[in-house]
Design a protein around this motif. Structure first.
Motif, PDB file in Angstrom:
ATOM      1  N   PRO A  24       0.825  -1.208   0.000  1.00 55.27           N
ATOM      2  CA  PRO A  24       0.000   0.000   0.000  1.00 55.27           C
ATOM      3  C   PRO A  24       0.864   1.264   0.000  1.00 55.27           C
ATOM      4  O   PRO A  24       2.087   1.192   0.121  1.00 55.27           O
ATOM      5  CB  PRO A  24      -0.791  -0.119   1.300  1.00 55.27           C
ATOM      6  CG  PRO A  24       0.053  -0.944   2.197  1.00 55.27           C
ATOM      7  CD  PRO A  24       0.866  -1.858   1.317  1.00 55.27           C
ATOM      8  N   TYR A  25       0.197   2.389  -0.124  1.00 49.29           N
ATOM      9  CA  TYR A  25       0.863   3.692  -0.031  1.00 49.29           C
ATOM     10  C   TYR A  25       1.016   4.001   1.457  1.00 49.29           C
ATOM     11  O   TYR A  25       0.235   4.735   2.033  1.00 49.29           O
ATOM     12  CB  TYR A  25       0.002   4.727  -0.764  1.00 49.29           C
ATOM     13  CG  TYR A  25       0.437   6.164  -0.596  1.00 49.29           C
ATOM     14  CD1 TYR A  25       1.786   6.522  -0.642  1.00 49.29           C
ATOM     15  CD2 TYR A  25      -0.498   7.171  -0.398  1.00 49.29           C
ATOM     16  CE1 TYR A  25       2.175   7.836  -0.484  1.00 49.29           C
ATOM     17  CE2 TYR A  25      -0.123   8.488  -0.247  1.00 49.29           C
ATOM     18  CZ  TYR A  25       1.217   8.817  -0.288  1.00 49.29           C
ATOM     19  OH  TYR A  25       1.592  10.115  -0.123  1.00 49.29           O
ATOM     20  N   VAL A  26       2.008   3.421   2.061  1.00 54.50           N
ATOM     21  CA  VAL A  26       2.150   3.444   3.522  1.00 54.50           C
ATOM     22  C   VAL A  26       2.124   4.859   4.121  1.00 54.50           C
ATOM     23  O   VAL A  26       1.405   5.109   5.090  1.00 54.50           O
ATOM     24  CB  VAL A  26       3.420   2.670   3.955  1.00 54.50           C
ATOM     25  CG1 VAL A  26       3.583   2.718   5.464  1.00 54.50           C
ATOM     26  CG2 VAL A  26       3.344   1.230   3.472  1.00 54.50           C
ATOM     27  N   PRO A  27       2.890   5.811   3.574  1.00 52.25           N
ATOM     28  CA  PRO A  27       2.871   7.136   4.214  1.00 52.25           C
ATOM     29  C   PRO A  27       1.522   7.855   4.079  1.00 52.25           C
ATOM     30  O   PRO A  27       1.255   8.785   4.843  1.00 52.25           O
ATOM     31  CB  PRO A  27       3.973   7.914   3.483  1.00 52.25           C
ATOM     32  CG  PRO A  27       4.219   7.171   2.231  1.00 52.25           C
ATOM     33  CD  PRO A  27       3.875   5.739   2.486  1.00 52.25           C
ATOM     34  N   GLY A  28       0.680   7.394   3.148  1.00 50.37           N
ATOM     35  CA  GLY A  28      -0.619   8.051   2.959  1.00 50.37           C
ATOM     36  C   GLY A  28      -1.496   7.979   4.202  1.00 50.37           C
ATOM     37  O   GLY A  28      -1.885   9.000   4.769  1.00 50.37           O
ATOM     38  N   PRO A  29      -1.813   6.765   4.659  1.00 53.19           N
ATOM     39  CA  PRO A  29      -2.600   6.656   5.889  1.00 53.19           C
ATOM     40  C   PRO A  29      -1.918   7.310   7.094  1.00 53.19           C
ATOM     41  O   PRO A  29      -2.597   7.891   7.941  1.00 53.19           O
ATOM     42  CB  PRO A  29      -2.720   5.143   6.082  1.00 53.19           C
ATOM     43  CG  PRO A  29      -2.667   4.599   4.685  1.00 53.19           C
ATOM     44  CD  PRO A  29      -1.682   5.466   3.972  1.00 53.19           C
ATOM     45  N   ILE A  30      -0.583   7.231   7.142  1.00 50.51           N
ATOM     46  CA  ILE A  30       0.113   7.852   8.272  1.00 50.51           C
ATOM     47  C   ILE A  30      -0.080   9.372   8.220  1.00 50.51           C
ATOM     48  O   ILE A  30      -0.316  10.027   9.239  1.00 50.51           O
ATOM     49  CB  ILE A  30       1.619   7.461   8.262  1.00 50.51           C
ATOM     50  CG1 ILE A  30       1.757   5.940   8.441  1.00 50.51           C
ATOM     51  CG2 ILE A  30       2.372   8.196   9.361  1.00 50.51           C
ATOM     52  CD1 ILE A  30       3.181   5.415   8.276  1.00 50.51           C
ATOM     53  N   GLY A  31      -0.031   9.913   6.990  1.00 51.22           N
ATOM     54  CA  GLY A  31      -0.305  11.345   6.814  1.00 51.22           C
ATOM     55  C   GLY A  31      -1.761  11.676   7.120  1.00 51.22           C
ATOM     56  O   GLY A  31      -2.070  12.734   7.682  1.00 51.22           O
ATOM     57  N   LEU A  32      -2.657  10.763   6.755  1.00 52.72           N
ATOM     58  CA  LEU A  32      -4.088  10.978   7.051  1.00 52.72           C
ATOM     59  C   LEU A  32      -4.310  11.013   8.567  1.00 52.72           C
ATOM     60  O   LEU A  32      -5.089  11.823   9.083  1.00 52.72           O
ATOM     61  CB  LEU A  32      -4.913   9.853   6.409  1.00 52.72           C
ATOM     62  CG  LEU A  32      -6.413   9.815   6.700  1.00 52.72           C
ATOM     63  CD1 LEU A  32      -7.085  11.125   6.320  1.00 52.72           C
ATOM     64  CD2 LEU A  32      -7.074   8.657   5.940  1.00 52.72           C
ATOM     65  N   SER A  33      -3.583  10.150   9.259  1.00 53.96           N
ATOM     66  CA  SER A  33      -3.672  10.139  10.717  1.00 53.96           C
ATOM     67  C   SER A  33      -3.224  11.487  11.290  1.00 53.96           C
ATOM     68  O   SER A  33      -3.852  12.036  12.205  1.00 53.96           O
ATOM     69  CB  SER A  33      -2.787   9.000  11.244  1.00 53.96           C
ATOM     70  OG  SER A  33      -2.712   9.019  12.632  1.00 53.96           O
ATOM     71  N   ALA A  34      -2.163  12.050  10.711  1.00 53.04           N
ATOM     72  CA  ALA A  34      -1.681  13.367  11.163  1.00 53.04           C
ATOM     73  C   ALA A  34      -2.710  14.453  10.849  1.00 53.04           C
ATOM     74  O   ALA A  34      -2.888  15.400  11.625  1.00 53.04           O
ATOM     75  CB  ALA A  34      -0.339  13.692  10.491  1.00 53.04           C
ATOM     76  N   ALA A  35      -3.398  14.318   9.716  1.00 50.16           N
ATOM     77  CA  ALA A  35      -4.429  15.306   9.353  1.00 50.16           C
ATOM     78  C   ALA A  35      -5.591  15.242  10.340  1.00 50.16           C
ATOM     79  O   ALA A  35      -6.152  16.276  10.726  1.00 50.16           O
ATOM     80  CB  ALA A  35      -4.917  15.049   7.935  1.00 50.16           C
ATOM     81  N   ILE A  36      -5.940  14.026  10.756  1.00 52.34           N
ATOM     82  CA  ILE A  36      -7.017  13.884  11.754  1.00 52.34           C
ATOM     83  C   ILE A  36      -6.578  14.501  13.079  1.00 52.34           C
ATOM     84  O   ILE A  36      -7.347  15.214  13.734  1.00 52.34           O
ATOM     85  CB  ILE A  36      -7.413  12.399  11.916  1.00 52.34           C
ATOM     86  CG1 ILE A  36      -8.125  11.921  10.639  1.00 52.34           C
ATOM     87  CG2 ILE A  36      -8.312  12.201  13.134  1.00 52.34           C
ATOM     88  CD1 ILE A  36      -8.411  10.431  10.593  1.00 52.34           C
ATOM     89  N   ASP A  37      -5.308  14.272  13.447  1.00 51.63           N
ATOM     90  CA  ASP A  37      -4.787  14.916  14.656  1.00 51.63           C
ATOM     91  C   ASP A  37      -4.919  16.430  14.556  1.00 51.63           C
ATOM     92  O   ASP A  37      -5.289  17.101  15.520  1.00 51.63           O
ATOM     93  CB  ASP A  37      -3.300  14.574  14.854  1.00 51.63           C
ATOM     94  CG  ASP A  37      -3.103  13.147  15.349  1.00 51.63           C
ATOM     95  OD1 ASP A  37      -4.073  12.580  15.892  1.00 51.63           O
ATOM     96  OD2 ASP A  37      -1.993  12.620  15.188  1.00 51.63           O
TER      97      ASP A  37
END
Lengths: 407, 138
Positions: free
Chosen positions: A278-291
């Motif tokens: 998967p596009y691993v940094p994508g969800p991690i970035g999405l998590s930061a956006a939710i934060d």
């Protein structure tokens, strides 16, 4: 204490840009939002410190990356109030999420003579996959029209629902008109008829209610990049029993359990639907956006965006010859308009020459433009960092452009 | 005027313009001077599709020369049509076929306009070149 919305702007470095000799006025947020520094830093941090392929490596980097990726899934699940974390599937975007359901659920459960209901307010991404599914299956494609205010005709919707209805696909907010559709009510009606509902939340998840269980949505699709997260990550939420019953969409690595020449068994949820790396940094970035979003008081945020929208509608209405499309009961973040005698493309190009970014055209909603009998609109769309000054500059820009065009 | 003289004239005009607003302003002015296209020529057959604007080209071939009437519903695109008109109208089909697009680059329009599907510049050029090919094979 919650973060003050008026300080949001300084968190987005791109908004400091000068474009065509003027400070950027970015009003194309329905197409994509800009990213806060914290999201940008998260991506850099991922590639700088712990880039590794996930779920398989037994070394530190891989474990860190896997943990961050799965932590992001839990963060998203909590944000949309999913019952189970594994009901969250990461995709490339809302379009892929919808296609996943149209192919996997659609091919398994939709049969000849069944009916799929969409609305005339859909983006092509929540229209075309269902039309193609109906064509593949010889199922019937039904469209709920909207009225002169840009509200869906719920009487027609009720009359279309029947025991033949297999699935209803509807957006929570129209990307062209900004109409907030009564999806909770529509879902209840669909369930009463025995149909499942996919909600296209691409325009809504960042602006209004995003509780899948309160809505009782069966499927809920959205993109990260419209909610301050990186481009290339999307989410499909599905109720566990539906996802369990569905065959895989893409196949390959990660989504399998046992593979032999005789048979293949699938991995458990959510991995069954996440073939390949998967596009691993994508969800991690999405998590930061939710934060980032959670720094704000959500009610205050919605109130601010609503007030700004009302301000925008009022200011634009004062421009002679300007027509705003739709007057729905509830509208969010979208200002669609045209000016008498002015081609929308000209207005968009000339606003850009003044550093003002708006969208012009059909906005991937030809059925809406056909219903309105127009070739396209100008669309200004807001985000949490939008300001009254942005609106003022837009209106001032329009006046200046009109002088150029009407000579 | 020859093609190169026309080019030179346009280049000099555009060089005087400092920013995009002025360039667009000038394009609109050029568009306004474009000879009117008879409405009966604005047929579906003559429509060149851009994503956000409509452009009509009625192209004839006379004496191996390309002759056309053109118009657009967008004032800026009409300005681009006017530039295309100045460069290519009543020119030998052979020259139209050979014409490179460096002119648009030189005036700084190419990078800006070709990337956008909305104005149909690429489609316009392709349309003209096809007509030029047909003209030569007649």
């Amino acid at each position: 204490m919650a973060k003050d919305i008026r300080t949001a702007r300084q968190d987005f470095p791109i908004l400091q840009r000068v474009v065509n000799d003027r400070p950027l006025v970015y009003l194309d947020n329905a197409a994509t939002t800009q990213k806060p520094q914290s999201v940008i830093d998260t991506l850099t941090d991922y590639y700088t410190r712990y880039n590794a392929n996930i779920h398989r490596g037994n070394y530190n980097l891989a474990i860190e990356a896997t943990n961050a990726y799965e932590f992001a899934r839990a963060k998203v699940a909590a944000y949309i109030n999913a019952k189970e974390t594994h009901e969250v599937i990461f995709t490339r975007g809302a379009t892929e999420s919808i296609n996943l359901v149209a192919y996997s659920y659609g091919d398994a459960f939709v049969k000849e003579g069944d009916e799929i209901i969409v609305t005339q307010l859909e983006h092509h991404s929540n229209y075309v996959p269902w039309k193609l599914l109906c064509d593949r299956k010889k199922a019937h494609f039904k469209v709920v029209p909207f009225d002169e205010n840009g509200d869906l005709d719920l009487e027609v919707y009720r009359s279309l629902l029947s025991e033949r209805t297999r699935l209803v696909a509807v957006n929570h907010i129209s990307n062209s008109l900004g109409t907030i559709n009564p999806v909770a009510e529509m879902i209840k009606l669909a369930h009463d008829a025995g149909a499942v509902v996919l909600v296209d939340a691409a325009q809504s998840v960042q602006h209004i209610q995003h509780d899948v269980r309160a809505l009782d949505a069966d499927f809920y699709a959205f993109s990260g990049h419209k909610m301050y997260a990186p481009m290339g990550v999307g989410v499909l939420y599905g109720k566990e029993h539906l996802l369990e019953a569905m065959p895989p969409f893409l196949s390959g690595g990660e989504m399998i359990d046992v593979v032999s020449p005789e048979s293949i068994s699938y991995n458990v949820l959510p991995y069954k639907f996440e073939a390949g790396t998967p596009y691993v940094p994508g969800p991690i970035g999405l998590s930061a956006a939710i934060d980032y979003l959670k720094l704000f008081d959500e009610e205050a945020l919605h109130a601010y965006e609503d007030e700004l929208l009302a301000y925008g509608l009022a200011k634009l209405s004062e421009v002679p010859g300007l027509k705003i499309y739709g007057n729905p009961k509830r509208r969010s973040s979208i200002l669609p308009f045209n000016i008498e005698g002015v081609q929308h493309y000209d207005l968009g190009i000339l606003l850009d020459a003044r550093g003002i970014a708006v969208r012009t055209g059909q906005h991937c909603t030809q059925p809406i433009m056909d219903a309105l009998g127009i070739p396209g609109t100008v669309r200004a769309s807001l985000a949490l960092y939008s300001t009254h000054e942005d609106i003022d500059k837009l209106v001032e820009g329009i006046h200046r452009v009109l002088k150029l065009l009407r000579r | 005027m020859t093609l190169s003289a026309r080019k030179q004239q346009l280049l000099e005009d555009f060089e005087l313009l400092e920013n995009w607003e002025e360039k667009y302003d000038y394009l609109i002015e050029l568009g306004m001077d474009l000879p009117e296209m008879p409405p009966e020529l604005k047929t579906d057959l003559n429509l060149v599709r851009g994503c956000q604007s409509s452009v009509w080209f009625d192209i004839r071939c006379e004496d191996h020369k390309i002759i056309f009437d053109a118009d657009s519903d967008s004032l800026i695109v009409k300005g681009i049509v006017a530039v295309v008109n100045q460069l290519f109208n009543e020119q030998p089909a052979e020259d139209v076929l050979k014409a490179d697009l460096s002119f648009f680059e030189e005036v700084g329009l190419w990078q800006h306009l070709s990337a956008q599907r909305g104005n149909g510049l690429l489609a316009m050029i392709a349309h003209l070149k096809k007509a030029a090919t047909d003209c030569l094979s007649d």
